[in-house]
Design a protein around this motif. Structure first.
Motif, short mmCIF file in Angstrom:
data_model
loop_
_atom_site.label_atom_id
_atom_site.label_comp_id
_atom_site.label_asym_id
_atom_site.label_seq_id
_atom_site.Cartn_x
_atom_site.Cartn_y
_atom_site.Cartn_z
N LEU A 1 16.09 7.82 16.14
CA LEU A 1 15.40 6.53 16.07
C LEU A 1 16.44 5.46 16.19
N SER A 2 16.04 4.29 16.67
CA SER A 2 17.02 3.20 16.63
C SER A 2 16.40 2.02 15.92
N ALA B 1 7.21 4.28 16.04
CA ALA B 1 8.49 4.96 15.83
C ALA B 1 8.64 6.17 16.74
N ILE C 1 8.03 12.60 16.01
CA ILE C 1 9.02 13.19 15.11
C ILE C 1 8.77 14.68 15.05
N SER D 1 21.76 3.69 16.00
CA SER D 1 20.92 4.88 16.15
C SER D 1 21.06 5.76 14.93
N ASN E 1 15.92 14.45 15.58
CA ASN E 1 15.11 13.26 15.86
C ASN E 1 16.04 12.07 15.97
N VAL F 1 13.39 0.06 11.15
CA VAL F 1 12.96 0.75 12.36
C VAL F 1 11.56 0.23 12.70
#
Lengths: 263, 366
Positions: free
Chosen positions: B303-304, B261, B264, B352, B301, B323
């Motif tokens: 994430l997709s 991932a 973070i 996203s 942060n 994710v």
């Protein structure tokens, strides 16, 4: 109705007739104007009731019976209430066994119990009297009291006693202000029922009676005299009505205050 | 320094082989609305019953007003209890129920009558004093139980899930009333509940209990926004967890390597952080995660993932995004501010998700 249900209805009628016919005959002959207990009936009379009321010994026997039965009712109800209160605690160890032991006297044949109690009375040198009769009756009626009181105590919220403690009362006043009022219908019901059971009890009484006689013993003694039979029947009718009244009252009071139907 | 009103010191209670509470210690201040919150079997009711005197601690001491009380019976403590079953005396009227606890108090007959009258007015049952409990509704009975307990002017009022038997609407009304009442009478309330929303809405402070131990004691906002452990974070509300390893600090942010991932960033005080290289989790509330093309703040942060499920809840939507590298789909909740607001398509759409650095919570892995 089908054929089958006619059969069932007939059976039911016969069954009930067999149950109540003897009692019906007793009532009929108590009002029959003849010393002979036989058909055909000779006419209606209430004189056997006045004969009964004037027979020597009857009043003494009645007074003795009332003394015994009322003491027995009070003692066995107190014992039964206390026992039921203890048994209603779910955490009590050996509870099922204890309940069985406490109510077993109901199932011991009266004649066995009578002999047993007579032996004990002899062994400890107790003179036979109304006192020994009362003790025997208490042994026999306490299980009735326990069985009446137990559902009352099991039916109520344990938090009620905790709430009373929380609101400043000790154990004694919690009992007086919460437990007793909630148990009251059961107590009345128990008093009435144990009184009735004691009043009608014969076998134990027969074993443990001294010189004094109770109502059932008096009736038994009168049966030797054919001329007195109609008077005895009249007395039996009176006892029957009285017992019926008490038991009905007891049941009515019990239902009045059952937990499912709070007052 | 003022002594706390209630002081629980090393209290343990053992039933047979079951440890209901394990060495619990904490204080409750005068005038607080204090909740004991936890799943069933966590020891909260046992603790409350020990405060009331219905159970005695196996070991430890409870001070109320500075006085050791652990072994005193309920009738000798300055506490009163509202039972979950209400325990209203069925053979007494409403007024007699309220007056029950006054018999043992040093008061004249007139004073007692006045207390009963005031109590009835307080719970808005003025004209119903002569009624029997079975003629009352559940909410009315609940109020009678409350008035009966308060009539003795206890130092501490103990409430054992008093609202759990009421239906939702009534429960919400009673929550408001209870909170107002507590402010008005100024008595310390200790409130047991398993309903976290109730605890968050009512309390000054909440103690979270689990398996007989106190996990955290804090204000509702801190319990929700700054849970002290993964267990509390998971128990209160819903929470997304991103497990990883603490790499170190970049300014005010901790940097966590969350495997596939990615990295973070979490705002965290370096002084209280776990050691570098320790296993940690980053916890993020669903409502603090946004979706779209670009985050509102650059300090976020990103994430997709793929949208796997969407549920429409009227005032908000819940989206579940898978994710890469995270076991459970990430939950996010978005407010439906406008009618027919454009929604991302369900199915295998790639979207996203963002959250700002200060909205993550860094927690050690126990």
């Amino acid at each position: 109705m089908s054929r089958k249900s006619y059969l069932w209805a007939g059976y039911t009628v016969l069954y009930i007739a067999a149950l109540y016919a003897p009692v019906a005959f007793l009532v009929i002959f108590a009002f029959n104007d003849s010393t002979a207990i036989a058909f055909p009936l000779s006419g209606f009379t209430t004189r056997w009731f006045s004969v009964m009321a004037n027979s020597p010994g009857l009043i003494d026997a009645l007074v003795n019976s009332l003394k015994v039965s009322s003491s027995v009712a009070v003692i066995s109800t107190v014992l039964g209430t206390v026992a039921a209160k203890a048994l209603s605690r779910a955490a009590l160890p050996g509870r099922p066994a204890l309940l069985g032991m406490l109510t077993l006297p109901l199932l011991i044949p009266g004649i066995v119990m009578g002999i047993a109690l007579l032996i004990v009375a002899g062994a400890i040198g107790l003179r036979l009297s109304l006192f020994t009769i009362a003790i025997a009756h208490v042994v026999y009626t306490t299980p009735f009291a326990i069985l009446i009181m137990l559902p009352r105590f099991e039916g109520f919220d344990r938090n009620l006693e905790e709430a009373s403690r929380d609101l400043g009362e000790g154990l004694f006043f919690t009992f007086i202000r919460v437990v007793l009022p909630l148990a009251a219908p059961g107590i009345v019901s128990s008093l009435l029922l144990t009184f009735t059971v004691s009043l009608d009890e014969f076998v134990l009484t027969f074993f443990l009676a001294g010189n004094e006689t109770t109502l059932p013993l008096y009736i038994w003694s009168q049966l030797r005299f054919p001329g007195k039979l109609p008077g005895v029947l009249a007395l039996s009718v009176c006892i029957l009505c009285f017992s019926f009244f008490l038991v009905t009252l007891a049941e009515w009071v019990r239902r009045l205050g059952s937990p499912a139907n709070p007052q | 320094m003022t002594t706390p009103l209630v002081s629980i010191r090393n209290v343990s209670k053992v039933f047979g082989s079951f440890h209901a509470t394990k060495n619990i210690s904490f204080d409750i201040e005068a005038g607080e609305f204090f909740s004991l919150l936890g799943p069933s079997g966590c020891g909260k009711t046992t603790l409350l019953r020990m405060l009331g005197g219905f159970d005695m601690p196996t070991s430890g001491e409870i001070f109320i007003d500075g006085k050791p009380c652990a072994q005193l019976p309920p009738n000798r403590r300055p506490t009163n209890m509202v039972f979950q079953s209400y325990a209203i005396f069925p053979h007494l009227t409403v007024a007699e129920n309220i007056a029950y606890g006054l018999r043992t108090m040093a008061m004249s007959r007139e004073e007692k009558a006045r207390v009963v009258e005031e109590s009835l007015a307080m719970i808005q049952l003025g004209p119903l004093g002569h009624r029997k409990p079975h003629e009352l509704s559940g909410g009315q009975r609940q109020r009678v139980a409350l008035a009966r307990a308060l009539a003795r002017k206890p130092r501490v009022l103990l409430l054992d899930e008093p609202l759990s038997a009421l239906d939702k609407q009534l429960r919400e009304d009673m929550q408001l009333e209870l909170r107002e009442l507590q402010r008005k009478v100024g008595i310390t309330f200790v409130f047991v509940t398993h309903d976290q929303e109730e605890a968050l809405a009512l309390s000054d402070r909440i103690a979270i209990l689990s398996k007989g131990e106190v996990m955290q004691i804090d204000t509702p906002a801190r319990i929700y926004e700054q849970p002290a452990s993964r267990e509390v974070a998971a128990f209160i509300g819903s929470m997304n967890f991103f497990p990883g390893t603490l790499l170190g600090f970049d300014g005010v942010n901790a940097v966590v390597d969350a495997g596939r991932a990615g990295q973070i960033f979490v705002r965290h005080d370096p002084a209280t952080a776990p050691n570098k290289g320790d296993a940690v989790v980053v916890a993020v509330r669903p409502e603090k995660i946004e979706t779209g093309t670009e985050p509102a703040s650059p300090a976020a942060n990103r994430l997709s993932g793929t949208l796997v499920a969407k549920s429409y809840l009227g005032d908000r939507n819940h989206l579940f995004v898978r994710v890469d590298g995270i076991d459970k789909p990430v939950a996010l909740s978005s407010r439906n501010a406008g009618r027919g607001a454009a929604e991302p398509e369900s199915g295998s759409a790639t979207i996203s998700i963002f959250w700002t650095h200060e909205n993550g919570i860094l927690l050690p892995v126990a």
